[in-house]
Design a protein around this motif. Structure first.
Motif, PDB file in Angstrom:
ATOM      1  N   VAL A 185      15.372   3.656   2.052  1.00 52.80           N
ATOM      2  CA  VAL A 185      15.531   2.329   2.662  1.00 52.80           C
ATOM      3  C   VAL A 185      14.383   2.113   3.642  1.00 52.80           C
ATOM      4  N   SER A 186      13.613   1.066   3.422  1.00 51.83           N
ATOM      5  CA  SER A 186      12.457   0.778   4.274  1.00 51.83           C
ATOM      6  C   SER A 186      12.856   0.671   5.745  1.00 51.83           C
ATOM      7  N   GLY A 187      12.046   1.265   6.594  1.00 56.55           N
ATOM      8  CA  GLY A 187      12.262   1.174   8.031  1.00 56.55           C
ATOM      9  C   GLY A 187      13.225   2.186   8.600  1.00 56.55           C
ATOM     10  N   SER A 188      13.832   2.992   7.746  1.00 58.92           N
ATOM     11  CA  SER A 188      14.843   3.947   8.220  1.00 58.92           C
ATOM     12  C   SER A 188      14.228   5.009   9.132  1.00 58.92           C
ATOM     13  N   THR A 189      14.980   5.348  10.170  1.00 57.37           N
ATOM     14  CA  THR A 189      14.625   6.455  11.056  1.00 57.37           C
ATOM     15  C   THR A 189      15.674   7.546  10.904  1.00 57.37           C
ATOM     16  N   THR A 190      15.462   8.658  11.573  1.00 60.17           N
ATOM     17  CA  THR A 190      16.421   9.756  11.500  1.00 60.17           C
ATOM     18  C   THR A 190      17.792   9.348  12.052  1.00 60.17           C
ATOM     19  N   ALA A 191      17.816   8.349  12.928  1.00 61.01           N
ATOM     20  CA  ALA A 191      19.089   7.910  13.515  1.00 61.01           C
ATOM     21  C   ALA A 191      20.058   7.386  12.459  1.00 61.01           C
ATOM     22  N   SER A 192      19.518   6.915  11.330  1.00 58.78           N
ATOM     23  CA  SER A 192      20.374   6.371  10.275  1.00 58.78           C
ATOM     24  C   SER A 192      20.916   7.449   9.343  1.00 58.78           C
ATOM     25  N   GLY A 193      20.391   8.658   9.477  1.00 58.67           N
ATOM     26  CA  GLY A 193      20.709   9.713   8.527  1.00 58.67           C
ATOM     27  C   GLY A 193      22.184  10.005   8.363  1.00 58.67           C
ATOM     28  N   ILE A 194      22.885  10.196   9.459  1.00 63.24           N
ATOM     29  CA  ILE A 194      24.284  10.612   9.380  1.00 63.24           C
ATOM     30  C   ILE A 194      25.178   9.522   8.795  1.00 63.24           C
ATOM     31  N   SER A 195      24.992   8.272   9.219  1.00 60.26           N
ATOM     32  CA  SER A 195      25.851   7.193   8.713  1.00 60.26           C
ATOM     33  C   SER A 195      25.596   6.944   7.229  1.00 60.26           C
ATOM     34  N   ARG A 196      24.340   6.981   6.827  1.00 58.75           N
ATOM     35  CA  ARG A 196      24.016   6.776   5.411  1.00 58.75           C
ATOM     36  C   ARG A 196      24.535   7.931   4.566  1.00 58.75           C
ATOM     37  N   MET A 197      24.424   9.130   5.118  1.00 63.58           N
ATOM     38  CA  MET A 197      24.905  10.307   4.397  1.00 63.58           C
ATOM     39  C   MET A 197      26.407  10.223   4.156  1.00 63.58           C
ATOM     40  N   LYS A 198      27.160   9.815   5.166  1.00 65.10           N
ATOM     41  CA  LYS A 198      28.618   9.703   5.013  1.00 65.10           C
ATOM     42  C   LYS A 198      28.976   8.715   3.907  1.00 65.10           C
ATOM     43  N   TRP A 199      28.223   7.640   3.807  1.00 65.91           N
ATOM     44  CA  TRP A 199      28.473   6.641   2.765  1.00 65.91           C
ATOM     45  C   TRP A 199      28.098   7.188   1.386  1.00 65.91           C
ATOM     46  N   LEU A 200      26.912   7.789   1.307  1.00 63.94           N
ATOM     47  CA  LEU A 200      26.406   8.286   0.028  1.00 63.94           C
ATOM     48  C   LEU A 200      27.232   9.456  -0.511  1.00 63.94           C
ATOM     49  N   PHE A 201      27.813  10.231   0.373  1.00 64.92           N
ATOM     50  CA  PHE A 201      28.568  11.403  -0.056  1.00 64.92           C
ATOM     51  C   PHE A 201      29.886  11.048  -0.737  1.00 64.92           C
ATOM     52  N   LYS A 202      30.241   9.778  -0.707  1.00 61.43           N
ATOM     53  CA  LYS A 202      31.433   9.345  -1.443  1.00 61.43           C
ATOM     54  C   LYS A 202      31.236   9.558  -2.943  1.00 61.43           C
ATOM     55  N   THR A 203      29.968   9.664  -3.374  1.00 62.08           N
ATOM     56  CA  THR A 203      29.677   9.875  -4.793  1.00 62.08           C
ATOM     57  C   THR A 203      29.641  11.360  -5.159  1.00 62.08           C
ATOM     58  N   LYS A 204      29.956  12.231  -4.191  1.00 61.19           N
ATOM     59  CA  LYS A 204      30.065  13.675  -4.423  1.00 61.19           C
ATOM     60  C   LYS A 204      28.774  14.308  -4.971  1.00 61.19           C
ATOM     61  N   PRO A 205      27.684  14.255  -4.214  1.00 60.06           N
ATOM     62  CA  PRO A 205      26.441  14.884  -4.683  1.00 60.06           C
ATOM     63  C   PRO A 205      26.508  16.403  -4.548  1.00 60.06           C
ATOM     64  N   ASP A 206      25.650  17.078  -5.294  1.00 61.13           N
ATOM     65  CA  ASP A 206      25.531  18.535  -5.172  1.00 61.13           C
ATOM     66  C   ASP A 206      24.480  18.908  -4.135  1.00 61.13           C
ATOM     67  N   VAL A 207      23.440  18.069  -4.053  1.00 60.41           N
ATOM     68  CA  VAL A 207      22.303  18.355  -3.181  1.00 60.41           C
ATOM     69  C   VAL A 207      21.850  17.067  -2.501  1.00 60.41           C
ATOM     70  N   VAL A 208      21.431  17.198  -1.249  1.00 58.40           N
ATOM     71  CA  VAL A 208      20.785  16.071  -0.576  1.00 58.40           C
ATOM     72  C   VAL A 208      19.403  16.527  -0.117  1.00 58.40           C
ATOM     73  N   PHE A 209      18.409  15.709  -0.435  1.00 60.21           N
ATOM     74  CA  PHE A 209      17.025  15.972  -0.031  1.00 60.21           C
ATOM     75  C   PHE A 209      16.734  15.045   1.144  1.00 60.21           C
ATOM     76  N   LEU A 210      16.564  15.621   2.337  1.00 58.34           N
ATOM     77  CA  LEU A 210      16.304  14.829   3.546  1.00 58.34           C
ATOM     78  C   LEU A 210      14.809  14.595   3.687  1.00 58.34           C
ATOM     79  N   ALA A 211      14.410  13.330   3.598  1.00 55.03           N
ATOM     80  CA  ALA A 211      12.988  12.978   3.706  1.00 55.03           C
ATOM     81  C   ALA A 211      12.831  11.875   4.753  1.00 55.03           C
ATOM     82  N   LEU A 212      13.378  12.129   5.919  1.00 55.46           N
ATOM     83  CA  LEU A 212      13.340  11.152   7.011  1.00 55.46           C
ATOM     84  C   LEU A 212      12.481  11.659   8.170  1.00 55.46           C
ATOM     85  N   GLY A 213      11.966  10.722   8.943  1.00 51.32           N
ATOM     86  CA  GLY A 213      11.222  11.077  10.144  1.00 51.32           C
ATOM     87  C   GLY A 213       9.893  10.360  10.300  1.00 51.32           C
TER      88      GLY A 213
END
Length: 199
Positions: free
Chosen positions: A64-92
């Motif tokens: 998502v354009s403009g995203s900072t690390t501050a958005s990581g946790i809230s976005r992760m909680k939403w995305l994890f509803k799809t039950k991923p096996d792996v998350v690749f963190l590319a923020l900062g």
């Protein structure tokens, strides 16, 4: 009866029972700003995995354009509803470009990593560097942030996902920040080479 059994076996042989999902949680670089979704590195990375025989993997582009690390946790909680096996963190990247305090960025990433690990989702960390014009002290602290997090949480770590791309006009759009199609191919190669034996 034999025809029925053959049909049954053919049907189930075409169904994959081991589908796996990897979410790339990033910003405009991951999203593919200035290029088509198909030309962004997550899509290219998925194709490389499939070509290598790892067809069970689905790569989700969560940039998502403009995203900072501050958005990581809230976005992760939403995305994890799809039950991923792996998350690749590319923020900062946006934290650094805005000159935000490294300590805050590190705290935000740590919170996201801890949440993922609590949810039993494997974390891969993608590191980033800042241009030298931000000063040696800041650029050193920024790079070390990712190294420290990877070590503390025992993560699979790619030190610099923009290796061979950042700062090279040949592989970036006119803004000098976002990769062009050729740049995305190099990023996909970097990630694939780092992870091909780990997925």
């Amino acid at each position: 009866m034999r025809t029925l059994i053959v049909t049954f076996l053919l049907f189930f042989s075409s169904v994959s029972f081991a589908q796996k999902k990897l979410i790339i949680l990033g910003d405009s670089i991951t999203e593919g700003y200035g290029v088509s979704k198909e030309a962004a590195y997550p899509a290219i990375f998925e194709k490389k995995l499939h070509d290598a025989g790892k067809k069970e993997w689905t790569i989700v582009n969560a940039g998502v354009s403009g995203s900072t690390t501050a958005s990581g946790i809230s976005r992760m909680k939403w995305l994890f509803k799809t039950k991923p096996d792996v998350v690749f963190l590319a923020l900062g990247a946006n934290d650094g470009l805005r000159g935000l305090k490294v300590e805050e960025s590190q705290k935000n990433l740590a919170t996201a990593i801890e949440y993922a690990q609590k949810e039993k989702v494997q974390v891969i960390l993608g590191g980033l560097y800042m241009p030298p014009n931000y000063g040696k002290d800041y650029t050193d602290k920024f790079a070390k942030m990712y190294e420290d997090l990877a070590k503390r949480y025992k993560l699979t770590f790619i030190p610099f996902i923009l290796d061979k791309v950042a700062g090279n006009p040949k592989y970036n759009l006119a803004d000098g920040i976002h990769p062009n199609e050729e740049g995305h191919k190099i990023i996909a190669d970097t990630i694939f080479n780092a992870l091909k034996g780990k997925l």
